[in-house]
Design a protein around this motif. Structure first.
Motif, mmCIF file in Angstrom:
data_model
loop_
_atom_site.group_PDB
_atom_site.id
_atom_site.type_symbol
_atom_site.label_atom_id
_atom_site.label_comp_id
_atom_site.label_asym_id
_atom_site.label_seq_id
_atom_site.Cartn_x
_atom_site.Cartn_y
_atom_site.Cartn_z
ATOM 1 N N LEU A 193 0.814 -1.215 0.000
ATOM 2 C CA LEU A 193 0.000 0.000 0.000
ATOM 3 C C LEU A 193 0.845 1.261 0.000
ATOM 4 O O LEU A 193 0.594 2.187 -0.782
ATOM 5 C CB LEU A 193 -0.929 -0.002 1.230
ATOM 6 C CG LEU A 193 -1.813 1.230 1.427
ATOM 7 C CD1 LEU A 193 -2.861 1.319 0.313
ATOM 8 C CD2 LEU A 193 -2.509 1.176 2.789
ATOM 9 N N HIS A 194 1.838 1.318 0.883
ATOM 10 C CA HIS A 194 2.682 2.509 1.012
ATOM 11 C C HIS A 194 3.909 2.399 0.107
ATOM 12 O O HIS A 194 4.289 1.302 -0.311
ATOM 13 C CB HIS A 194 3.109 2.692 2.469
ATOM 14 C CG HIS A 194 1.948 2.841 3.411
ATOM 15 N ND1 HIS A 194 1.447 1.770 4.124
ATOM 16 C CD2 HIS A 194 1.186 3.911 3.715
ATOM 17 C CE1 HIS A 194 0.424 2.194 4.854
ATOM 18 N NE2 HIS A 194 0.233 3.486 4.615
ATOM 19 N N LEU A 195 4.523 3.535 -0.154
ATOM 20 C CA LEU A 195 5.627 3.576 -1.102
ATOM 21 C C LEU A 195 6.932 3.088 -0.494
ATOM 22 O O LEU A 195 7.238 3.362 0.673
ATOM 23 C CB LEU A 195 5.831 5.014 -1.610
ATOM 24 C CG LEU A 195 4.651 5.648 -2.349
ATOM 25 C CD1 LEU A 195 4.969 7.106 -2.666
ATOM 26 C CD2 LEU A 195 4.324 4.886 -3.621
ATOM 27 N N SER A 196 7.711 2.393 -1.292
ATOM 28 C CA SER A 196 9.091 2.055 -0.944
ATOM 29 C C SER A 196 9.989 3.217 -1.340
ATOM 30 O O SER A 196 9.522 4.220 -1.902
ATOM 31 C CB SER A 196 9.513 0.800 -1.709
ATOM 32 O OG SER A 196 9.505 1.068 -3.117
ATOM 33 N N ALA A 197 11.281 3.105 -1.073
ATOM 34 C CA ALA A 197 12.225 4.139 -1.494
ATOM 35 C C ALA A 197 12.199 4.291 -3.011
ATOM 36 O O ALA A 197 12.224 5.409 -3.540
ATOM 37 C CB ALA A 197 13.633 3.799 -1.007
ATOM 38 N N GLU A 198 12.112 3.178 -3.722
ATOM 39 C CA GLU A 198 12.046 3.238 -5.189
ATOM 40 C C GLU A 198 10.750 3.902 -5.641
ATOM 41 O O GLU A 198 10.733 4.704 -6.583
ATOM 42 C CB GLU A 198 12.158 1.843 -5.784
ATOM 43 C CG GLU A 198 12.196 1.839 -7.314
ATOM 44 C CD GLU A 198 12.426 0.465 -7.909
ATOM 45 O OE1 GLU A 198 12.218 0.314 -9.132
ATOM 46 O OE2 GLU A 198 12.815 -0.459 -7.166
ATOM 47 N N GLY A 199 9.648 3.594 -4.960
ATOM 48 C CA GLY A 199 8.376 4.217 -5.289
ATOM 49 C C GLY A 199 8.400 5.708 -5.040
ATOM 50 O O GLY A 199 7.844 6.492 -5.817
#
Length: 243
Positions: A198-204
């Motif tokens: 659901l939440h963003l990763s560092a890449e996202g």
């Protein structure tokens, strides 16, 4: 050297501001490697980036809160741009998460209401950018739900309906839009963009930052630096430069 007295020729310096308004995906944007920190770094000395993200919030609650964050007058006049980033919670399945769920038609109406409110206080549509929710990684989010003793409470297809509604609102209102749900799924496997489905990763976050900068960078980076570069300060008479 004495400080200038109140009422002297000193003038309060007010930087333009970029307001990031959204849910947890916005709130977390100031974490290390977050997309908000990227924007703040790019806009140093030109524009203040304000994080107004509220974890767990949906568009119904956001619509009520917005007038308390941005009001007519100096707050609106100094606002260079606003991002509205909701939908990840609105699109929760009603039968499993009724507290956060907002029906699709109401979600669209809430976004329109926020855009119209901003316009009413002087923040024109060209300074507003809507952001759709990103796609949902169902397998990873189901794992996160099960760890809390819950069932999978979101579906990617449902999130896509809310993303489409967000795009349609932007077109109807004349604002720009960042369709993350579509853009992130151009890659066959978008899981690397998400930390828990659901939440963003560092890449996202890097992906979101790049997409936002492509839409906002030209306008905001053109803002002047309000305080002179140190080499331009007259060290013999700094008051002449700084006041």
């Amino acid at each position: 050297m004495a400080l200038p007295e109140s009422g002297s020729r000193c003038r309060l310096l007010l930087w333009p501001r970029l307001v990031l308004f959204g849910d947890s995906i916005t709130e977390y944007s100031f974490q290390e490697n977050g997309w908000g920190t990227f924007l703040a770094e790019r806009l140093l000395r030109r524009c203040d980036v304000l994080n107004r993200g509220f974890s767990g919030y949906n568009s119904r609650w956001a619509k009520l809160l917005l007038p308390r964050l941005i009001a007519a007058g100096a707050g609106a006049e100094s606002t260079a741009a606003v991002t509205l980033f909701f939908g990840a919670n609105d699109s929760a399945l009603e039968e499993l998460n009724p507290k956060q769920h907002v029906p699709l038609e109401e979600y669209a109406a809430n976004l329109k209401s926020m855009v119209h409110y901003l316009s009413s206080v002087g923040i024109t549509e060209d300074r507003v950018l809507l952001i759709t929710p990103p796609p949902l990684g169902e397998a990873a989010w189901e794992k996160a739900c099960l760890a809390k003793g819950e069932r999978l409470n979101r579906r990617n297809a449902t999130t896509g309906e809310y993303a489409q509604a967000c795009v349609q609102v932007a077109r109807a209102c004349g604002t720009d839009v960042l369709d993350l749900w579509t853009l992130m799924q151009k890659e066959q496997d978008f899981s690397s963009y998400l930390s828990d489905g659901l939440h963003l990763s560092a890449e996202g976050s890097r992906f979101v930052a790049a997409q936002l900068w492509a839409r906002l960078g030209e306008k905001l980076s053109a803002l002047p630096s309000l305080v002179p570069y140190w080499r331009d300060v007259d060290h013999m008479d700094p008051e002449a430069t700084l006041l």
